[in-house]
Write a protein that holds these residues in place. Structure first.
Motif, short mmCIF file in Angstrom:
data_model
loop_
_atom_site.label_atom_id
_atom_site.label_comp_id
_atom_site.label_asym_id
_atom_site.label_seq_id
_atom_site.Cartn_x
_atom_site.Cartn_y
_atom_site.Cartn_z
N GLY A 115 0.80 -1.21 0.00
CA GLY A 115 0.00 0.00 0.00
C GLY A 115 0.84 1.27 0.00
N VAL A 116 0.34 2.30 -0.64
CA VAL A 116 1.04 3.59 -0.69
C VAL A 116 1.11 4.20 0.71
CG1 VAL A 116 0.85 5.96 -1.53
CG2 VAL A 116 0.54 4.05 -3.11
N ASP B 170 -1.83 -4.32 21.69
CA ASP B 170 -2.24 -3.19 22.52
C ASP B 170 -3.06 -2.19 21.71
OD1 ASP B 170 -0.71 -4.19 24.73
OD2 ASP B 170 1.09 -3.44 23.72
N GLU B 171 -2.67 -2.01 20.45
CA GLU B 171 -3.39 -1.11 19.54
C GLU B 171 -3.37 -1.73 18.15
OE1 GLU B 171 -2.02 3.00 19.65
OE2 GLU B 171 -1.13 2.66 21.63
N ILE B 172 -4.37 -1.39 17.35
CA ILE B 172 -4.46 -1.83 15.97
C ILE B 172 -4.91 -0.64 15.14
CG2 ILE B 172 -5.52 -3.45 14.33
CD1 ILE B 172 -6.15 -5.27 16.74
N PHE B 173 -4.33 -0.48 13.97
CA PHE B 173 -4.84 0.56 13.06
C PHE B 173 -4.72 0.11 11.62
CE2 PHE B 173 -0.40 1.88 13.89
CZ PHE B 173 0.08 2.19 12.62
N LEU B 174 -5.53 0.75 10.77
CA LEU B 174 -5.55 0.50 9.33
C LEU B 174 -4.93 1.66 8.60
CD1 LEU B 174 -9.28 -0.68 8.97
CD2 LEU B 174 -7.26 -2.13 9.33
N THR B 175 -4.38 1.38 7.42
CA THR B 175 -3.92 2.45 6.54
C THR B 175 -4.44 2.19 5.13
OG1 THR B 175 -1.84 1.32 5.95
CG2 THR B 175 -1.79 2.80 7.86
N SER B 176 -4.80 3.25 4.44
CA SER B 176 -5.14 3.18 3.02
C SER B 176 -5.19 4.59 2.48
CB SER B 176 -6.49 2.48 2.79
OG SER B 176 -7.57 3.34 3.08
N SER B 177 -5.32 4.71 1.18
CA SER B 177 -5.34 6.03 0.56
C SER B 177 -6.59 6.81 0.91
CB SER B 177 -5.21 5.91 -0.97
OG SER B 177 -3.95 5.38 -1.30
N THR B 178 -7.66 6.13 1.28
CA THR B 178 -8.88 6.83 1.67
C THR B 178 -9.06 6.89 3.18
OG1 THR B 178 -10.11 4.75 1.36
CG2 THR B 178 -10.12 6.32 -0.47
#
Length: 276
Positions: A201-202, A227-235
């Motif tokens: 992913g960019v 402990d933490e979770i996050f998502l990444t994407s262009s939107t």
């Protein structure tokens, strides 16, 4: 909105492709989605470069970068001062026989734009039972063959989540239907390696470049321990996960300080450089 189709800017009602286009009949195509803010696409050079890599992986002729940039510029011009939009670049095998074999026609290039909503700061994700094949012919390519993702996302939404997460065939955490996933474990920020079949992913790449995050092999059960979770994407940019839904249970977790700091870093760096 005006849409670019094979060299022409057309009203969306007239923007059509052949019923024999290979992207329509068999999903023979690649695409990119970029965020546009007030008429300026973010990280466009990275998206165009990945479009070329995906096309090469599918055996399509290399897209003409100058034409793609011209199409993007003309399409996004109509969004200046109009807030957040989603830019979609689609490149297919063009008109072909009704089967898997390609014809001799030139590829189809479509560039379209549409308004987009701001993402909430946090969301729920659902773990789905179907594996991502890390050894498949399309692994790592942003292909238009998205049926698998459509089914997974529908299941996630039925469970009350906005994204589905896959394991690979070896039981390792891989990716979402349209996002990459990061976990924070004992202060370390980790994301699945590309060996687990996830897309490069960019936004994922920029988080790896701009923060202390690193790649790692992660078992799926890390979603029960992180402990933490996050998502990444262009939107999505950087979006915290506040719940993980399994078939028989739900794990709630509060968005944490590491995610907040990384989201702030990404926001500041992306505002300072629109084409990093």
């Amino acid at each position: 909105m005006l849409t670019w189709v094979n060299g022409e800017l057309l009203d969306e009602s007239a923007a059509t492709v052949s019923v024999f286009d290979h992207g329509l009949t068999v999903g023979d195509g690649v695409f990119e989605t970029a965020k546009v803010v007030d008429g300026v696409p973010f990280a466009l050079s990275r998206h165009i470069a990945r479009l070329g890599r995906s096309a090469a992986g599918l055996g399509l002729p290399a897209p003409d970068e100058a034409e793609v940039r011209k199409a993007c510029a003309e399409v996004v011009e109509q969004t200046r001062g109009a807030g957040l939009h989603r830019l979609r670049i689609t490149y297919t095998g063009g008109v072909s026989p009704l089967g898997s074999q390609r014809g001799d026609a030139r590829p189809t290039l479509i560039v379209a734009v549409a308004p987009a909503d701001e993402m909430p700061p946090a969301t729920a994700v659902a773990v789905v039972p179907w594996p991502r094949n890390e050894r498949g012919a399309l692994t790592g390519l942003k292909s238009t063959s998205y049926g698998e993702n459509v089914v997974a996302l529908a299941r996630a939404r039925d469970l009350g989540a906005s994204e589905a997460l896959f394991a690979d065939t070896r039981g390792r955490l891989s990716e979402g239907t349209g996002s990459n996933v990061f976990v924070v474990m004992d202060g370390q920020v980790l994301t699945p390696s590309l060996d687990a079949g996830c897309l490069a992913g960019v936004t994922r790449a920029l988080v790896l470049e701009w923060t202390e995050a690193v790649e790692a092999d992660l078992e799926l059960d890390v979603l029960e321990r992180a402990d933490e979770i996050f998502l990444t994407s262009s939107t999505r940019d950087v979006q915290a996960v506040d719940a993980v839904l399994f078939d028989d249970r739900r794990r709630d977790l509060a968005p944490g300080p590491v995610t907040a700091r990384i989201a702030q870093t990404f926001a500041e760096r992306s505002r300072a450089d629109l084409d990093p």
